[in-house]
Enzyme design. Structure first.
Site, PDB file in Angstrom:
ATOM      1  N   ASN A  67       0.792  -1.230   0.000  1.00 50.42           N
ATOM      2  CA  ASN A  67       0.000   0.000   0.000  1.00 50.42           C
ATOM      3  C   ASN A  67       0.823   1.278   0.000  1.00 50.42           C
ATOM      4  O   ASN A  67       0.275   2.362  -0.176  1.00 50.42           O
ATOM      5  CB  ASN A  67      -0.978   0.003   1.188  1.00 50.42           C
ATOM      6  CG  ASN A  67      -1.964  -1.143   1.100  1.00 50.42           C
ATOM      7  OD1 ASN A  67      -1.943  -1.937   0.159  1.00 50.42           O
ATOM      8  ND2 ASN A  67      -2.825  -1.251   2.082  1.00 50.42           N
ATOM      9  N   ASP A  92       0.060  -8.110  -9.913  1.00 52.56           N
ATOM     10  CA  ASP A  92      -0.996  -9.106 -10.066  1.00 52.56           C
ATOM     11  C   ASP A  92      -2.282  -8.411 -10.516  1.00 52.56           C
ATOM     12  O   ASP A  92      -2.517  -7.257 -10.160  1.00 52.56           O
ATOM     13  CB  ASP A  92      -1.234  -9.844  -8.739  1.00 52.56           C
ATOM     14  CG  ASP A  92      -1.599  -8.911  -7.592  1.00 52.56           C
ATOM     15  OD1 ASP A  92      -0.762  -8.055  -7.230  1.00 52.56           O
ATOM     16  OD2 ASP A  92      -2.719  -9.015  -7.052  1.00 52.56           O
ATOM     17  N   ASN A 113      -4.148  -1.595  -4.737  1.00 53.73           N
ATOM     18  CA  ASN A 113      -3.607  -0.621  -3.783  1.00 53.73           C
ATOM     19  C   ASN A 113      -2.166  -0.205  -4.072  1.00 53.73           C
ATOM     20  O   ASN A 113      -1.795   0.944  -3.845  1.00 53.73           O
ATOM     21  CB  ASN A 113      -3.715  -1.146  -2.353  1.00 53.73           C
ATOM     22  CG  ASN A 113      -5.161  -1.189  -1.888  1.00 53.73           C
ATOM     23  OD1 ASN A 113      -6.003  -0.444  -2.386  1.00 53.73           O
ATOM     24  ND2 ASN A 113      -5.460  -2.065  -0.960  1.00 53.73           N
TER      25      ASN A 113
END
Length: 191
Positions: A67, A92, A113
């Protein structure tokens, strides 16, 4: 001499190793290993420098957790005096089936994120991405468990083929350019 920043997204820690969400780390590991490089821990990332065919690849695995990936990305891009165009982020992607890879010169974070943070820190979505399809075969409400889960043993042969293809894609971006690489990579199917 051309220089590239190759950013594999993932989370540090043994519990995240080789999970779907850490495929960026696995791809960068495979690239560095193929070219005889070694990672060392440095500011905000594990870093390895690879020289190949007159090009330099600065490969990072951010140690900031997913993040906050933008912090490591921006630090190393600025330190190496690179523009976003000379970077490649491996990530991903739930929206892509496991049989696909997708290379794009820019594009939204698609709810990821790590990409969201990079976009926030850079102030743009115009930086190349290599999206590694992980599929979305999980029950409602189980997305986090799926993403942070390990590959099924039946998936591993395909994942290995895709990791090898990603290593080639990184090389191709540096040799034949993003446009030609996209045309080839985006049509590949893995079974």
């Amino acid at each position: 001499m051309s220089k590239y920043l190759i950013v594999g997204l993932g989370n540090i820690g043994a519990e995240y190793a080789h999970t779907r969400h850490n495929i960026g780390f696995d791809v960068v590991d495979a690239f560095v290993q193929k070219h005889g490089g070694n990672f060392k821990v440095d500011r905000l990332a594990e870093i390895a420098e690879v020289r190949w065919k007159g090009r330099i690849f600065v490969c990072i695995k951010p140690t900031t957790y997913m993040n906050l990936s933008g912090k490591a990305f921006k630090y190393w891009m600025d330190k190496e005096k690179l523009t976003p165009e000379n970077t490649l982020t491996i990530v991903d992607d739930l929206a892509l089936p496991i049989s696909k890879l997708r290379v794009r010169p820019s594009g939204s974070d698609a709810g990821h994120n790590g990409l969201k943070d990079i976009q926030l820190v850079l102030g743009t979505d115009k930086y190349p991405k290599l999206r590694f399809g992980i599929g979305n075969d999980y029950p409602k409400g189980m997305q986090a468990d799926f993403v942070l889960g390990k590959w099924l043993s039946a998936e591993l042969p395909v994942i290995q083929k895709k990791i090898e293809a990603c290593v080639t894609i990184i090389e191709q971006i540096a040799t034949i350019g993003l446009e030609k690489t996209m045309n080839q990579a985006n049509n590949l199917m893995f079974e």
